[in-house]
Design a protein around this motif. Structure first.
Motif, short mmCIF file in Angstrom:
data_model
loop_
_atom_site.label_atom_id
_atom_site.label_comp_id
_atom_site.label_asym_id
_atom_site.label_seq_id
_atom_site.Cartn_x
_atom_site.Cartn_y
_atom_site.Cartn_z
N ALA A 1 0.84 -1.20 0.00
CA ALA A 1 0.00 0.00 0.00
C ALA A 1 0.87 1.25 0.00
O ALA A 1 0.65 2.19 -0.78
N ALA A 2 1.91 1.26 0.86
CA ALA A 2 2.78 2.43 0.95
C ALA A 2 3.52 2.66 -0.36
O ALA A 2 3.66 3.79 -0.82
N CYS B 1 2.58 1.72 -3.39
CA CYS B 1 1.66 2.09 -4.49
C CYS B 1 1.28 3.56 -4.41
O CYS B 1 0.86 4.16 -5.40
N GLN B 2 1.39 4.15 -3.20
CA GLN B 2 0.99 5.56 -3.06
C GLN B 2 2.08 6.52 -3.52
O GLN B 2 1.82 7.69 -3.76
N SER B 3 3.32 6.00 -3.67
CA SER B 3 4.43 6.87 -4.07
C SER B 3 4.56 6.87 -5.59
O SER B 3 4.66 5.82 -6.22
N ASP B 4 4.53 8.08 -6.19
CA ASP B 4 4.65 8.18 -7.65
C ASP B 4 6.02 7.75 -8.15
O ASP B 4 6.18 7.30 -9.27
N SER C 1 7.79 5.38 -6.97
CA SER C 1 8.06 3.98 -6.61
C SER C 1 8.18 3.10 -7.86
O SER C 1 7.36 3.17 -8.79
N GLN D 1 5.26 0.72 -7.89
CA GLN D 1 4.01 1.34 -8.37
C GLN D 1 3.95 1.28 -9.90
O GLN D 1 2.90 1.01 -10.47
#
Length: 1421
Positions: free
Chosen positions: A1402-1403, A1405-1408, A1410, A1413
Motif C-alpha cells: 500500500a505504501a 503504491c501511493q508513491s509516484d 516507486s 508502483q
C-alpha cells in the motif's frame, strides 16, 4: 709374404693377375673390389659436411628415395655374404672378408651421403656426377665374380647350399645397382606431384617460419609407395609431431584416405543384414584377406618344424654345416614373411571395420531423425545412444572375429597333427585334459556373459540415477537429499559390483586354466611318451613345447571369439529392431484437401487456452506430425517448408547465442537485429561476457528460464516460416517483457504469419482472431475472444518477474585434454585403491609363477642333457645304442615295466615344480581379481562423494555429459577394461624377463645382438608411445561430441523436424564422425607402424640365435637342450614384444580413466563441510531473517550479484520480491541456502549465523524452485524420498495441490512419474513440487516463481493453500504474477544487486516515484 698368405698363392707369384685363362680371384677382390670401394668411402665422406636445407615441406623426389633404398639393399647383401664366408671357412676366406668389409663400409658411407644430399641444395637435381662414377667402378668386380661362380661346379651344386646362396646373393646385387643407375638417369623430379599434401608447394624460403609439414593438411596413405605403405613411412611426420608434443588438437591429424572418407562409406548399410552387408559393402576385398590369414598361419607352423631340424642338427656332432645354414635361413624367411602378412592382414581388416563403423553410426543417426514419435517412445534416450555406442562397437568387433572363427579350428587341427608326428599317440594324454577344459571354458564363457548382461543392466540403472541427479542437482541440494540419492546409487553399485566380482573370479579361473594349461599338457605328454618306452630328445621336447604353445591359443581364444560373434548377433538384432521402426510419413499424415471441423486461416492469430494438462501442447505436436493420427484428418498448406516452433520446455543447443538463433541459416544483419529487439534479448546480450558470441552450456545451463524461452522464440522467428506454433513462451517472463513480446514479436515481426499461441496469460487473449478452449484433450469451444473469455475464469492482469540465476553466464568451454605422459600420481592412486599390501602380494605371486615356469623348462633341458651324456658314455664303452642301453634311463625293459629311481627323481622334481606353478598361477589370478574389485569400489565411492559435495557453480559451468562420462565410460574402464589389460601387461613383463634370463643362460653370445636390438626397441616404443597416447586422447575427445550431438538431437527432435532441418543435422553428424574417424584410423595405423618394427626385431632375434647356434656348433661349444629352449622361447618373442608395448599403451590409455576420475575426486570445488555446533536442535524456531551487508559475486571478475544487501524479515512475515532480470532476486535464496558463499557480510536466522554444515542448514529451510524437478520413481518417492510420512498425509497434500484426481487416475501414490516426470505436464510437475514444500514443517519458506506454468484459476487456489498452510511461517515469494504478492506484509524491490524499496504494498503504491508502483501499473521501467 702378407699378400701371399692372404690369397694363399705361391711365393714366386704372390699377386697373380691372370689365372687359368681368366682374371685371378686375388686381383679381382683386391684391385677391382676393395680399392674402388675404398675410393667410394673416402669420396662420399666428403659430402657428409654439406649444409642442410631446413625449409622442407615435402618428401624427397622419387629418384633419391630409390637410390637410397638400392644402396641400402646392396650393403645388406654384402653383410649376408660375410656371414656365409665365415660359415664356409675355406682357404681364401680372409680375402673375401677384406673385400666384403670394404664394400660394406663404402655403401654405408654412400647411404649417409645420399641422406645428407637429398636434404641439401642438391635435392632438386640428380646430385653430383661423381656418385655415378663411383658406383660404375664397382660393376667390373661384380661381373667377374658372377662369371667365376658360374664356371665353378661347386657354386652350382645344390648339395652345397652356402655356395649356392653366395651365387644367389651376387646375382641379387645386380638388381639394386641397375635400379640405382636408372634412378640416377630418371630422377622423377617434378614441382610437387609426389607430395602427400592437400595444399602445399615444395619447400620455399618465402615461408621461413614453417619448418615442419602441417600434418593437418596431409592425406593419409594415398599417394605413398609400396615400401612406404609396408613400413608406414607416411606416418613418420605425424609421429615426429607427436614426439615434439604438438599433437594436441583433432585438426593436427592427417585426413582419411579417399576410400575411408565418411561421405564415401556412408552409402553402405542402407539395409542391415550381417552377411549381406559384408558381402555387398566390402565383398571380395574382405574375403581375400582370409587368404592372407591362412598363409600367415601356415608360415607360423614352419617355426617349430625348423626348430626341430636345427636342434637335431646340433645334437648330431658330425652334421654338415649346410644343414644348419638352411635351417637358419628358413627361420629367417618364414618369420619375416609371416610377420609382414600378419601385419598387412590386421591393418586391412581394421580399415574395413572402420568403414563399417562410420556406416552404422550414420544410419542409426539418420533413422533417429526419421523415425515416428510413437516408435521412438518405445526406447529411452539412453537405449538409443547405446545403439550408436555399445552395439556399434560390438558390430565392428565382428569384423575382427569373423576370420578368427574359421582360422582357429584350422590352426588347432594342424597343431594336433604336427604333435602326432613328434610324439605319436602320447599327445592324447595332454589333449585329453585340453578337451575336458573346452566344456569348462564354454561354461565359464556363458556364465561370464550372463553376469555381464546383469552387470550392464545394473550399470544402466546406476547411470540413469546419476543422470537424474545431475539434471536436478540444484533441487537435490535445496532439499538436502544428497544422502538419499547417494544411497540409491550405492544400492545400484552394490548389485553391479556383486556381478563384477563374479565376472572377475570367473575370469581368474580362465586366466588360471590359460596359464597352467601349457605346463599340464607338456607334463602329461612327456610322461606318457616316456611311459610308452620312448626316449626324450632335445629336438622332440622343444618342438613339442613350441607346438603346445600354438595349441593353447585356439583352445582359449575360440570361446571368446564365438562370444564376440554372438554378441554382434545380439547387437545386430537390437539395431535392426530399431531400424525396422516405422518412419515419420508426413505425406500420409497430412491430408491433401480441407475437410476439417476446425480451420485456421492464413495470417491469423489463434490462442489456445485451457487448464493444466488439457492437451494444448499435444495439439501442437499433432500439427507437426509428432503424434499418431488414429482418425480424422490434418491439413497444413505448405507443410514442406516446416514450422517455426517454440516449445514449452525450450531446447537450447550447446553453441553460441548467435548460432542458436541462426540455426544454420545465413547471417542477415538487419533481420537479425530486428529479431533480437523483437524478442527482448538486447539487454541480455549486453550483460553476457561476449555478447551473442557467448557459448551457452549444455541445454542452456548458463541461462535463466526466461532467457532460454526468449532465445528459443528468437530462433523460431529467425527461421522466417509461414506458420508459427508457440507453446507458452510468455510463461517464464515478467509482465512488461510479456507485453513487449506480444507487441513487437507476435503482433509485430510475425504479423502476416499464421500463429497458434498456447498460453495461460488471459490478458493477451483479446488480441486473437480466434480462441480455442480445450479440456481433457478435446476442443470444447472455438470462437472470438468476446465469446470465449467469459468461460475462462480470468484474474486481473498481473505482472511477473522471471527467474534469473545471476551466476553471470560464462563459457563452459571445451573439455581439457591432459597432455604428456601420465603422472606418477595416477599410478599411485590406483596402487592405493587396490591396497599396498594386496598389490605387493599380486606382484610377488606373478614373479614366483614366472620363475617356476622357467625353472620347469630348464629342468626338462637338464634332464635331456643328462640322458644324452649317460647315453654317450655307455655308447663309448661299446654297449648297444643309447636308445635302449641304460636300465636306469628306461621305463621298459625285457623284464617288464621298471620305473628306475633316477627317472622317478627327474619326474618327481618336474611334477613338483609344475604343481607349484599351478598353485602360484591360481594365487596370482584370484589375488588380482580381488584387487581389481577393491580398486573399483574405492574409486567409485570417492568420485560419487566428491561430485555430490561439489558447488553448484561447478555444475553450472560443466556440461552434464562430461560428468556423466566419468560415471559411465571411465568407471567401466576402471571396473573392467583396466584390470583386463593390466593383467596382460604384468604377465608380458614377467614373461619377457623370464625369457631373456633363459636365453642369456643358454646362449651368452645372444647378448651381442640383443643389446643393440634392446636399445632400438626402447627408442622405437618411446617414439611410438608419445603419439599413440595423444592419438588415443584425441579419439576420446572427438568421440564425446559425436555422442553429445546425438543426445542433443534426440532432445530437440521436435524442433529439428518441425523446422525441416534434419538434413543439416545429418551433415553435422558426418562432420563430427569424420573427425573422430581420422583420429581412430591413425591410432590403429600407429599400432601397425609399431607392430611391423617389432616383428622385424623378433625376426632379427630368431635369426641371430639360429646363426649363433650354427656357428657355435662348429666350435663344438653348445648345449642342444639350452639352445632348443632358447629358440622355442625366441619363436614367441615377437608376440611378447608387441604384446608388451600394446598392453603398456592400452594400460596407459585405460589409466587415463583413473586420471579423469581422480581429477574429479580430488580437484573439484566442494561446499564448506565445517559445522557450527552451537545451534539448538529446534533451530530456527521463530523465522527471523536478517541480511547484514551481504556482498556476493559468482566468480572472480564478474560484477557483484548482491551488492551490500541489508534487510530484516520479521517472524511470520510474508514478503514479496520483485525486480528485473539480473537484479539479484534468486541470488538472495541461493545465498540463504548457501548454494553460493558470501564474499562479505553475514546472514542470520533467529540471530544465529547461517554457517552450520550445509546439509543441516538446508534441511531446516524449505523452497519451491522454479524448475520442477521430478526423478524416475513413484509419486510417493518424489514427495517423501525418506518414507517418513503416512500415505494419508501424502494424499491430503495432493488434494490441496489439485492433483488428487490426476494421481488417482494414474494409479495412486505408486504410479510411476516417468523419466524426469514425463508422465505429467509442466504445470502438473510444478504442483507436485509445491506438494513437497507443503509436507515440510520449516519455519521459513522460499517460493521462486513456482506457478509459472499453471492456469490462473489453479494459481488462485494454490495461493490460498499456501496462505492457509504457512499462516504463521515466514514466507519469501519471488513474484510471478503481481496479484500473488499484493496481500504480502511487505514488498522487496531489487535492482543491480541492491535493495531499492522495502515497504508495504500500500505504501509503495501511493508513491509516484516507486518502482513497484510502475510495475503494478504495467508500464515497466
Amino acid at each position: 709374404t702378407f699378400d701371399a698368405a692372404l690369397v694363399i698363392s705361391a711365393l714366386l707369384n704372390p699377386f697373380p693377375v691372370w689365372h687359368n685363362g681368366s682374371v685371378s680371384s686375388c686381383f679381382n677382390q683386391l684391385v677391382l673390389g676393395a680399392v674402388p670401394h675404398a675410393g667410394m668411402a673416402v669420396s662420399c665422406a666428403c659430402y657428409l659436411g654439406i649444409p642442410r636445407w631446413s625449409l622442407l615441406q615435402t618428401s624427397p623426389p622419387c629418384g633419391w628415395r630409390l637410390r637410397l633404398a638400392s644402396a641400402l639393399l646392396v650393403m645388406l647383401l654384402f653383410i649376408a655374404d660375410v656371414v656365409l664366408v665365415a660359415l664356409l671357412h675355406q682357404g681364401d676366406m680372409f680375402l673375401d672378408i677384406l673385400a666384403d668389409g670394404c664394400a660394406i663400409l663404402a655403401w654405408l658411407v654412400h647411404v649417409s651421403a645420399l641422406v645428407v644430399l637429398q636434404r641439401s641444395a642438391f635435392r632438386r637435381t640428380r646430385g653430383p656426377l661423381l656418385l655415378l662414377l663411383l658406383v660404375l667402378l664397382s660393376v667390373p668386380n661384380l661381373v667377374i665374380t658372377l662369371m667365376a661362380y658360374c664356371r665353378s661346379e661347386a657354386y652350382l651344386n645344390l648339395a652345397d647350399p652356402i655356395r649356392v646362396t653366395r651365387l644367389a646373393l651376387a646375382s641379387a646385387r645386380t638388381l639394386p645397382i641397375l635400379i640405382y643407375l636408372l634412378a640416377f638417369s630418371f630422377p622423377c623430379i617434378s614441382d610437387a606431384g609426389y607430395t602427400l599434401h592437400i595444399n602445399a608447394v615444395d619447400g620455399s624460403p618465402l615461408v621461413p617460419e614453417i619448418t615442419h609439414p602441417d600434418t593437418g593438411e596431409i592425406v593419409a596413405e594415398d599417394g605413398s609407395g609400396c615400401v612406404s605403405r609396408l613400413f608406414y613411412l607416411w606416418l613418420n611426420p605425424l609421429l615426429r609431431r607427436g614426439q615434439r608434443g604438438e599433437l594436441d588438437r583433432p585438426c593436427h591429424v592427417y585426413h582419411l584416405p579417399r576410400k575411408l572418407r565418411t561421405s564415401v562409406v556412408c552409402r553402405y548399410f542402407r539395409k542391415v543384414g550381417l552377411l549381406r552387408v559384408l558381402h555387398k559393402a566390402f565383398g571380395l576385398r574382405y574375403y581375400m584377406l582370409g587368404l592372407l590369414k591362412l598363409v600367415s598361419n601356415m608360415l607360423g607352423f614352419a617355426g617349430p618344424l625348423l626348430l626341430s631340424s636345427l636342434v637335431g642338427f646340433m645334437e648330431e656332432e658330425g652334421a654338415p654345416v649346410s644343414q644348419g645354414a638352411w635351417c637358419a635361413l628358413g627361420l629367417f624367411t618364414t618369420t619375416l614373411l609371416s610377420a609382414v602378412l600378419r601385419n598387412v592382414f590386421v591393418f586391412e581388416v581394421s580399415k574395413v571395420a572402420l568403414s563399417a563403423r562410420a556406416s552404422l553410426v550414420s544410419v542409426i543417426y539418420g533413422k533417429a531423425l526419421r523415425v515416428s514419435g510413437s516408435g521412438l517412445a518405445r526406447f529411452s534416450l539412453g537405449e538409443v545412444v547405446n545403439f550408436m555406442s555399445t552395439d556399434t562397437d560390438r558390430m565392428v568387433n565382428f569384423f575382427n572375429s569373423f576370420h578368427e572363427l574359421w582360422s582357429l579350428p584350422v590352426q588347432f587341427s594342424i597343431a594336433l597333427y604336427l604333435l602326432y608326428l613328434q610324439v605319436g599317440v602320447a599327445f592324447l594324454g595332454g589333449l585329453g585334459v585340453a578337451v575336458l577344459l573346452v566344456p569348462l571354458n564354454k561354461f565359464l564363457a556363458s556364465r561370464i556373459l550372463d553376469n555381464n548382461k546383469h552387470m550392464l543392466r545394473h550399470k544402466d540403472s546406476r547411470v540413469k540415477v546419476m543422470t537424474e541427479i545431475l539434471f536436478g542437482i540444484r533441487v537435490i541440494k535445496f532439499y538436502s537429499w544428497e544422502p538419499y540419492f547417494a544411497q540409491k546409487v550405492a544400492g545400484c553399485r552394490r548389485q553391479e559390483l556383486s556381478r563384477l566380482k563374479a565376472i572377475k573370479y570367473l575370469d581368474a579361473v580362465c586366466v588360471y586354466t590359460w596359464a597352467a594349461l601349457p605346463v599340464v599338457i607338456s607334463i602329461l605328454t612327456f610322461v606318457t611318451y616316456v611311459l610308452l618306452g620312448h626316449e626324450l630328445t632335445a629336438a622332440k621336447v622343444f618342438t613339442t613345447l613350441a607346438l603346445v604353445g600354438m595349441l593353447i591359443l585356439p583352445l582359449n581364444s575360440f570361446p571368446w571369439v564365438l562370444n564376440g560373434v554372438l554378441e554382434a548377433k545380439v547387437s545386430l538384432e537390437r539395431i535392426q529392431r530399431f531400424l525396422k521402426l516405422a518412419n515419420q510419413d508426413l505425406q500420409a499424415y497430412y491430408s491433401q484437401g480441407m475437410y476439417l471441423f476446425y480451420c485456421v486461416f492464413q495470417g491469423s492469430l489463434v490462442v489456445v487456452v485451457g487448464k493444466v494438462g488439457c492437451g494444448k501442447s499435444s495439439l501442437l505436436a499433432a500439427l507437426t506430425g509428432e503424434l499418431n493420427r488414429l482418425g480424422g484428418a490434418v491439413y497444413v498448406r505448405g507443410q514442406d517448408a516446416g514450422f517455426g516452433l517454440a516449445s514449452q520446455e525450450p531446447w537450447i543447443q550447446h553453441a553460441t547465442v548467435r548460432d542458436n538463433i541462426l540455426f544454420g541459416r545465413e547471417y542477415e544483419t538487419t533481420f537479425y537485429q530486428a529479431v533480437i529487439e523483437a524478442c527482448a534479448l538486447s539487454d541480455d546480450l549486453n550483460v553476457l561476457p561476449s555478447g551473442d558470441k557467448t557459448e551457452v552450456g549444455e541445454n542452456g545451463v548458463t541461462l535463466s528460464g526466461g532467457q532460454k524461452a526468449r532465445l528459443a522464440l528468437a530462433r523460431a522467428v529467425y527461421m522466417d516460416k509461414d506458420i508459427y506454433l508457440l507453446d507458452d513462451p510468455l510463461a517464464a517472463v515478467d509482465a512488461d517483457v510479456a507485453h513487449h513480446l506480444m507487441q513487437k514479436c507476435i503482433m509485430g515481426i510475425l504479423r502476416g504469419k499464421t500463429r497458434i499461441l498456447c498460453t495461460h496469460r488471459i490478458e493477451f487473449v483479446d488480441k486473437a482472431d480466434l480462441v480455442v478452449l480445450m479440456d481433457s484433450g478435446t476442443i470444447i469451444r472455438t470462437g472470438t475472444p468476446a465469446e470465449i473469455l467469459p468461460l475462462v475464469e480470468a484474474e486481473e492482469p498481473g505482472s511477473s518477474n522471471e527467474l534469473c540465476a545471476e551466476e553471470g553466464p560464462d563459457q563452459s568451454g571445451q573439455e581439457q585434454k591432459q597432455v604428456g605422459g601420465l603422472s606418477w600420481t595416477v599410478y599411485r592412486t590406483y596402487w592405493a585403491s587396490v591396497g599396498g599390501a594386496l598389490a605387493a602380494s599380486v606382484l610377488t605371486a606373478l614373479l614366483l609363477m614366472q620363475a617356476s615356469k622357467n625353472v620347469s623348462d630348464w629342468w626338462l633341458s637338464h634332464w635331456i642333457n643328462e640322458l644324452k651324456n649317460n647315453g654317450s658314455s655307455s655308447g663309448a664303452n661299446g654297449s648297444s645304442p643309447a636308445a635302449y642301453s641304460s636300465p636306469h634311463l628306461l621305463l621298459f625293459s625285457p623284464g617288464g615295466l621298471i620305473v628306475s629311481s633316477e627317472v622317478k627323481f627327474y619326474l618327481t622334481v618336474y611334477g613338483s615344480i609344475a604343481a607349484a606353478n599351478t598353485v602360484l598361477t591360481a594365487a596370482r589370478a584370484f589375488l588380482f581379481a580381488y584387487g581389481a574389485v577393491c580398486a573399483a569400489t574405492v574409486i567409485h565411492n570417492q568420485l560419487l562423494d566428491s561430485v555430490l559435495k561439489a558447488t553448484t557453480s561447478f555444475f553450472d559451468t560443466t556440461p552434464l555429459g562430461r560428468v556423466l562420462n566419468r560415471f559411465s565410460s571411465d568407471l567401466y574402464s576402471v571396473d573392467d577394461s583396466l584390470p583386463f589389460v593390466l593383467n596382460i601387461l604384468l604377465a608380458n613383463v614377467f614373461g619377457l624377463l623370464g625369457m631373456l634370463v633363459v636365453m642369456t643362460c643358454g646362449l651368452p653370445w645372444v647378448l651381442v645382438p640383443l643389446l643393440p636390438l634392446g636399445l632400438l626397441y626402447h627408442r622405437t616404443q618411446l617414439f611410438y608411445r608419445h603419439t599413440s597416447r595423444e592419438l588415443k586422447r584425441l579419439c576420446s575427445l572427438t568421440l564425446s561430441p559425436v555422442y553429445s550431438h546425438f543426445s542433443e538431437t534426440l532432445s530437440g527432435l521436435g524442433t529439428i523436424r518441425a523446422s525441416r532441418s534434419a538434413a543439416r543435422f545429418e551433415e553435422e553428424n558426418l562432420r563430427r564422425l569424420e573427425q573422430n574417424q581420422r583420429c581412430m584410423f591413425l591410432s590403429n595405423t600407429a599400432m601397425q607402424w609399431l607392430d611391423i618394427r617389432l616383428q622385424m626385431i623378433g625376426v632379427a632375434v630368431v635369426t641371430g640365435i639360429g646363426v649363433i647356434a650354427v656357428v657355435q656348433h662348429q666350435f663344438k661349444s653348445i648345449d642342444p637342450g639350452l639352445v632348443g629352449l632358447s629358440l622355442s622361447y625366441a619363436l614367441s618373442i615377437t608376440g611378447l614384444l608387441s604384446g608388451l608395448i600394446f598392453s603398456f599403451t592400452q594400460t596407459e590409455m585405460q589409466l587415463v580413466s583413473v586420471e579423469r576420475t581422480e581429477e574429479y575426486s580430488s580437484g573439484l570445488p566442494t561446499e564448506p563441510q565445517h559445522q557450527n555446533t552451537q545451534l539448538p536442535a529446534a533451530w530456527p524456531e521463530q523465522g527471523w531473517l536478517e541480511f547484514r551487508g551481504a556482498v556476493l559475486a559468482y566468480r572472480d571478475g564478474l560484477p557483484n550479484a548482491l551488492d551490500g544487501v541489508s534487510l530484516v524479515v520479521r517472524p511470520g512475515e510474508k514478503v514479496g520480491i520483485v525486480g528485473r532480470t539480473g537484479s539479484g532476486k534468486s541470488t538472495l535464496f541461493l545465498a540463504l541456502f548457501r548454494m553460493v558463499e558470501l564474499n562479505r557480510g553475514q546472514i542470520l536466522v533467529d540471530a544465529s549465523l547461517v554457517n552450520a554444515v550445509v546439509a543441516l542448514c538446508r534441511s531446516k529451510l524449505a523452497i519451491i524452485p522454479q524448475d520442477p524437478f521430478l526423478f524416475g520413481g513413484s509419486v510417493r518417492e518424489n514427495l517423501d524420498p525418506y518414507g517418513r510420512r503416512p500415505d494419508r498425509q501424502l494424499l491430503d497434500v495432493l488434494e490441496q495441490c489439485h492433483l488428487g484426481a490426476v494421481v488417482g487416475r494414474m494409479g495412486g501414490l505408486d504410479a510411476e512419474v516417468g523419466e524426469r516426470g514425463k508422465s505429467f505436464s509442466l504445470g502438473q510437475r510444478q504442483l507436485l513440487c509445491l506438494a513437497r514444500a507443503l509436507l515440510t514443517q520449516a519455519t521459513i519458506l522460499c517460493i521462486d516463481e513456482a506457478t509459472a506454468s499453471v492456469d490462473q484459476r489453479t494459481d488462485k487456489l494454490l495461493q490460498q493453500t499456501i496462505r492457509d498452510t504457512f499462516q504463521d511461517k515466514t514466507v519469501l515469494t519471488i513474484a510471478h504474477r503481481i496479484n500473488t504478492i499484493m496481500d504480502s506484509d511487505r514488498v522487496l524491490v531489487m535492482h543491480a544487486g541492491k535493495v531499492v524499496e522495502f515497504d508495504t504494498p500500500a505504501a509503495l503504491c501511493q508513491s509516484d516515484r516507486s518502482v513497484f508502483q510502475r510495475l503494478v501499473a504495467g508500464r515497466g521501467e
